[in-house]
Design a protein around this motif. Structure first.
Motif, PDB file in Angstrom:
ATOM      1  N   VAL A   9       0.834  -1.206   0.000  1.00 17.78           N
ATOM      2  CA  VAL A   9       0.000   0.000   0.000  1.00 17.78           C
ATOM      3  C   VAL A   9       0.870   1.257   0.000  1.00 17.78           C
ATOM      4  O   VAL A   9       2.094   1.190   0.168  1.00 17.78           O
ATOM      5  CB  VAL A   9      -0.935   0.026   1.241  1.00 17.78           C
ATOM      6  CG1 VAL A   9      -1.876  -1.164   1.235  1.00 17.78           C
ATOM      7  CG2 VAL A   9      -0.109   0.027   2.535  1.00 17.78           C
ATOM      8  N   GLY A  10       0.217   2.405  -0.150  1.00 19.60           N
ATOM      9  CA  GLY A  10       0.895   3.694  -0.004  1.00 19.60           C
ATOM     10  C   GLY A  10       2.059   3.887  -0.938  1.00 19.60           C
ATOM     11  O   GLY A  10       1.995   3.607  -2.136  1.00 19.60           O
ATOM     12  N   ASP A  11       3.171   4.347  -0.364  1.00 18.63           N
ATOM     13  CA  ASP A  11       4.358   4.667  -1.158  1.00 18.63           C
ATOM     14  C   ASP A  11       5.017   3.437  -1.764  1.00 18.63           C
ATOM     15  O   ASP A  11       5.878   3.552  -2.639  1.00 18.63           O
ATOM     16  CB  ASP A  11       5.389   5.407  -0.297  1.00 18.63           C
ATOM     17  CG  ASP A  11       4.923   6.817   0.076  1.00 18.63           C
ATOM     18  OD1 ASP A  11       4.039   7.342  -0.631  1.00 18.63           O
ATOM     19  OD2 ASP A  11       5.437   7.372   1.067  1.00 18.63           O
ATOM     20  N   ALA A  12       4.619   2.238  -1.293  1.00 21.99           N
ATOM     21  CA  ALA A  12       5.209   1.017  -1.857  1.00 21.99           C
ATOM     22  C   ALA A  12       4.614   0.683  -3.219  1.00 21.99           C
ATOM     23  O   ALA A  12       5.135  -0.179  -3.932  1.00 21.99           O
ATOM     24  CB  ALA A  12       4.992  -0.161  -0.894  1.00 21.99           C
ATOM     25  N   LEU A  13       3.536   1.372  -3.609  1.00 16.85           N
ATOM     26  CA  LEU A  13       2.882   1.076  -4.876  1.00 16.85           C
ATOM     27  C   LEU A  13       3.538   1.853  -6.021  1.00 16.85           C
ATOM     28  O   LEU A  13       3.726   3.065  -5.917  1.00 16.85           O
ATOM     29  CB  LEU A  13       1.399   1.443  -4.810  1.00 16.85           C
ATOM     30  CG  LEU A  13       0.534   0.655  -3.823  1.00 16.85           C
ATOM     31  CD1 LEU A  13      -0.894   1.194  -3.848  1.00 16.85           C
ATOM     32  CD2 LEU A  13       0.549  -0.828  -4.164  1.00 16.85           C
ATOM     33  N   PRO A  14       3.867   1.194  -7.117  1.00 17.99           N
ATOM     34  CA  PRO A  14       4.371   1.895  -8.311  1.00 17.99           C
ATOM     35  C   PRO A  14       3.184   2.460  -9.092  1.00 17.99           C
ATOM     36  O   PRO A  14       2.362   1.706  -9.611  1.00 17.99           O
ATOM     37  CB  PRO A  14       5.081   0.786  -9.090  1.00 17.99           C
ATOM     38  CG  PRO A  14       4.378  -0.474  -8.664  1.00 17.99           C
ATOM     39  CD  PRO A  14       3.865  -0.265  -7.282  1.00 17.99           C
ATOM     40  N   ILE A  15       3.067   3.770  -9.163  1.00 17.43           N
ATOM     41  CA  ILE A  15       1.911   4.404  -9.800  1.00 17.43           C
ATOM     42  C   ILE A  15       2.376   5.488 -10.769  1.00 17.43           C
ATOM     43  O   ILE A  15       3.244   6.307 -10.434  1.00 17.43           O
ATOM     44  CB  ILE A  15       0.975   5.032  -8.737  1.00 17.43           C
ATOM     45  CG1 ILE A  15       0.411   3.945  -7.810  1.00 17.43           C
ATOM     46  CG2 ILE A  15      -0.161   5.803  -9.407  1.00 17.43           C
ATOM     47  CD1 ILE A  15      -0.419   4.494  -6.662  1.00 17.43           C
ATOM     48  N   VAL A  16       1.795   5.484 -11.957  1.00 14.44           N
ATOM     49  CA  VAL A  16       2.040   6.538 -12.945  1.00 14.44           C
ATOM     50  C   VAL A  16       0.719   6.900 -13.607  1.00 14.44           C
ATOM     51  O   VAL A  16      -0.302   6.225 -13.409  1.00 14.44           O
ATOM     52  CB  VAL A  16       3.055   6.087 -14.031  1.00 14.44           C
ATOM     53  CG1 VAL A  16       4.412   5.796 -13.416  1.00 14.44           C
ATOM     54  CG2 VAL A  16       2.527   4.864 -14.781  1.00 14.44           C
ATOM     55  N   HIS A  17       0.739   7.961 -14.422  1.00  6.28           N
ATOM     56  CA  HIS A  17      -0.439   8.383 -15.168  1.00  6.28           C
ATOM     57  C   HIS A  17      -0.244   8.056 -16.647  1.00  6.28           C
ATOM     58  O   HIS A  17       0.894   7.803 -17.097  1.00  6.28           O
ATOM     59  CB  HIS A  17      -0.705   9.870 -14.949  1.00  6.28           C
ATOM     60  CG  HIS A  17      -1.148  10.177 -13.556  1.00  6.28           C
ATOM     61  ND1 HIS A  17      -0.251  10.492 -12.544  1.00  6.28           N
ATOM     62  CD2 HIS A  17      -2.380  10.188 -12.989  1.00  6.28           C
ATOM     63  CE1 HIS A  17      -0.917  10.690 -11.418  1.00  6.28           C
ATOM     64  NE2 HIS A  17      -2.211  10.513 -11.650  1.00  6.28           N
ATOM     65  N   PRO A  18      -1.311   8.061 -17.433  1.00 10.31           N
ATOM     66  CA  PRO A  18      -1.202   7.635 -18.840  1.00 10.31           C
ATOM     67  C   PRO A  18      -0.187   8.414 -19.658  1.00 10.31           C
ATOM     68  O   PRO A  18       0.435   7.858 -20.573  1.00 10.31           O
ATOM     69  CB  PRO A  18      -2.626   7.853 -19.382  1.00 10.31           C
ATOM     70  CG  PRO A  18      -3.501   7.836 -18.184  1.00 10.31           C
ATOM     71  CD  PRO A  18      -2.696   8.393 -17.056  1.00 10.31           C
ATOM     72  N   ASP A  19      -0.008   9.710 -19.335  1.00  4.97           N
ATOM     73  CA  ASP A  19       0.909  10.521 -20.135  1.00  4.97           C
ATOM     74  C   ASP A  19       2.345  10.506 -19.629  1.00  4.97           C
ATOM     75  O   ASP A  19       3.211  11.233 -20.113  1.00  4.97           O
ATOM     76  CB  ASP A  19       0.409  11.973 -20.206  1.00  4.97           C
ATOM     77  CG  ASP A  19       0.247  12.584 -18.820  1.00  4.97           C
ATOM     78  OD1 ASP A  19       0.435  11.858 -17.811  1.00  4.97           O
ATOM     79  OD2 ASP A  19      -0.070  13.791 -18.734  1.00  4.97           O
ATOM     80  N   THR A  20       2.629   9.652 -18.639  1.00  2.00           N
ATOM     81  CA  THR A  20       3.998   9.520 -18.123  1.00  2.00           C
ATOM     82  C   THR A  20       4.894   8.913 -19.196  1.00  2.00           C
ATOM     83  O   THR A  20       4.515   7.941 -19.859  1.00  2.00           O
ATOM     84  CB  THR A  20       4.026   8.623 -16.862  1.00  2.00           C
ATOM     85  OG1 THR A  20       3.174   9.189 -15.870  1.00  2.00           O
ATOM     86  CG2 THR A  20       5.434   8.489 -16.316  1.00  2.00           C
ATOM     87  N   SER A  21       6.073   9.495 -19.374  1.00  2.00           N
ATOM     88  CA  SER A  21       6.992   8.943 -20.377  1.00  2.00           C
ATOM     89  C   SER A  21       7.477   7.578 -19.925  1.00  2.00           C
ATOM     90  O   SER A  21       7.535   7.274 -18.720  1.00  2.00           O
ATOM     91  CB  SER A  21       8.186   9.869 -20.565  1.00  2.00           C
ATOM     92  OG  SER A  21       9.014   9.862 -19.407  1.00  2.00           O
ATOM     93  N   LEU A  22       7.822   6.756 -20.888  1.00  2.00           N
ATOM     94  CA  LEU A  22       8.288   5.410 -20.564  1.00  2.00           C
ATOM     95  C   LEU A  22       9.547   5.414 -19.698  1.00  2.00           C
ATOM     96  O   LEU A  22       9.651   4.620 -18.757  1.00  2.00           O
ATOM     97  CB  LEU A  22       8.504   4.590 -21.827  1.00  2.00           C
ATOM     98  CG  LEU A  22       7.239   3.875 -22.330  1.00  2.00           C
ATOM     99  CD1 LEU A  22       7.502   3.202 -23.662  1.00  2.00           C
ATOM    100  CD2 LEU A  22       6.773   2.842 -21.306  1.00  2.00           C
ATOM    101  N   PRO A  23      10.535   6.304 -19.957  1.00  6.67           N
ATOM    102  CA  PRO A  23      11.696   6.314 -19.056  1.00  6.67           C
ATOM    103  C   PRO A  23      11.294   6.607 -17.602  1.00  6.67           C
ATOM    104  O   PRO A  23      11.829   5.989 -16.672  1.00  6.67           O
ATOM    105  CB  PRO A  23      12.573   7.424 -19.632  1.00  6.67           C
ATOM    106  CG  PRO A  23      12.252   7.418 -21.095  1.00  6.67           C
ATOM    107  CD  PRO A  23      10.777   7.148 -21.155  1.00  6.67           C
ATOM    108  N   GLU A  24      10.342   7.530 -17.407  1.00  4.00           N
ATOM    109  CA  GLU A  24       9.878   7.811 -16.051  1.00  4.00           C
ATOM    110  C   GLU A  24       9.161   6.600 -15.459  1.00  4.00           C
ATOM    111  O   GLU A  24       9.336   6.275 -14.279  1.00  4.00           O
ATOM    112  CB  GLU A  24       8.926   9.012 -16.061  1.00  4.00           C
ATOM    113  CG  GLU A  24       9.576  10.347 -16.336  1.00  4.00           C
ATOM    114  CD  GLU A  24       8.555  11.468 -16.305  1.00  4.00           C
ATOM    115  OE1 GLU A  24       8.075  11.797 -15.197  1.00  4.00           O
ATOM    116  OE2 GLU A  24       8.217  11.994 -17.380  1.00  4.00           O
TER     117      GLU A  24
END
Length: 317
Positions: free
Chosen positions: A200-215
């Motif tokens: 949970v929390g900060d342990a989850l890897p989360i990005v948004h659809p427009d996040t670049s692949l390197p990020e």
């Protein structure tokens, strides 16, 4: 080998004979057990005592409060365990064990029912019990026809049948079973919920659809789950980007640096509720060949994630 096969054959025949003569007395015994407001005290001595101890344990673990009382100890003080809300199941193949006849007398004096399990319908214990269950066998597997073998097997199976019939009548569930088995692998499988082991929390890897692949790859590396979750503005998962997605994207495009994570993510990721049993999540992951699984609340919002390693570490699988 000949001796072993003869033993198997004799004991199987004894069970078949017992099965064929089951009658309303079995149903009456189940009704008595279900109607008991206290505990089912199972008693016996010798080999019958060992079988009685196992039957008591099986009843107790499947929803019927029960314990074993040794026939000899009973007449030296353990009869004080009996209360007016209990019932007794006395096991003696001969039906003439003097210790159990004393227990019978005590049960009569207190006014509690007693089921006799014997191999002799005309025995004193059978004749004076409130109900008799007959476990007579034609012969023991012992070539001397002396050591209790087929008779103890028949008694044990009859006890299992009583416990299972009561379990089914009570609609005893896996969750109920877990309450009496909290320890060991069984307890972990039946008591561990997804919420107990999910990240949970900060342990989850989360990005948004427009996040670049390197990020996105950086987020994957930092969180160590072999994937990143793609969410919308309401924190609802819309996709998942895994190591496998990365490999497939490289094969298709070669240079992936200009791409966003939405161009390579897998949509409609599998998910499970935090209240689900962890073993259910493991089954879902196995059926779909998944290494990771998202955890969402009833509104569809992301609350956690599972990796197969989390279930292995919790010893759920």
């Amino acid at each position: 080998m000949e001796s072993a096969r003869r033993t198997f054959s004799i004991e199987i025949s004894a069970l078949q004979a017992l099965n064929s003569r089951l009658d309303d007395s079995f149903s009456q015994a189940v009704a008595m057990i279900l109607g008991c407001e206290g505990r089912v005290i199972v008693t016996g001595i010798g080999k019958s005592g060992h079988i009685a101890k196992k039957i008591a344990a099986t009843l107790a673990s499947t929803g019927t409060p029960s314990f074993f009382m040794h026939g000899v100890e009973a007449i030296h003080g353990d009869l004080g365990m009996l209360t007016r809300h209990d019932m007794v199941m006395a096991i003696s193949y001969s039906g003439s064990a003097p210790e159990l006849l004393t227990v019978l007398t005590a049960a009569k004096r207190i006014g509690i029912p007693l089921i006799a399990v014997t191999g002799h319908e005309q025995s004193e214990l059978a004749a004076n019990a409130d109900l008799h269950l007959n476990v007579h066998v034609q012969q023991e597997a012992c070539p001397l026809n002396l050591a209790p073998t087929a008779s103890t097997t028949a008694t044990l199976v009859l006890g299992d049948a009583l416990a299972v019939a009561c379990l089914e009548a009570r609609n005893f569930s896996a969750e109920d079973f877990a309450l009496s088995h909290p320890g060991g692998a069984l307890g972990r499988r039946l008591l561990t919920h997804v919420s107990d082991v999910m990240r949970v929390g900060d342990a989850l890897p989360i990005v948004h659809p427009d996040t670049s692949l390197p990020e996105a790859l950086g987020e994957m590396s930092r969180k160590g789950m072999g994937m990143t979750i793609v969410v919308d503005g309401n924190r609802h998962p819309i996709g998942i980007f895994t190591d496998g997605d990365l490999r497939r994207l490289i094969v298709r495009h070669g240079d992936i640096r200009p791409l966003t994570v939405s161009e390579g993510m897998s949509r409609n990721p599998k998910s499970v509720a935090p209240s689900a049993m962890a073993v259910e999540a493991a089954t879902l992951m196995d059926a779909n060949r998944l290494t990771q699984l998202l955890v969402v609340d009833p509104a569809g919002a992301l609350v956690g994630a599972l990796h197969m390693h989390d279930l292995l570490a919790a010893k759920v699988i």
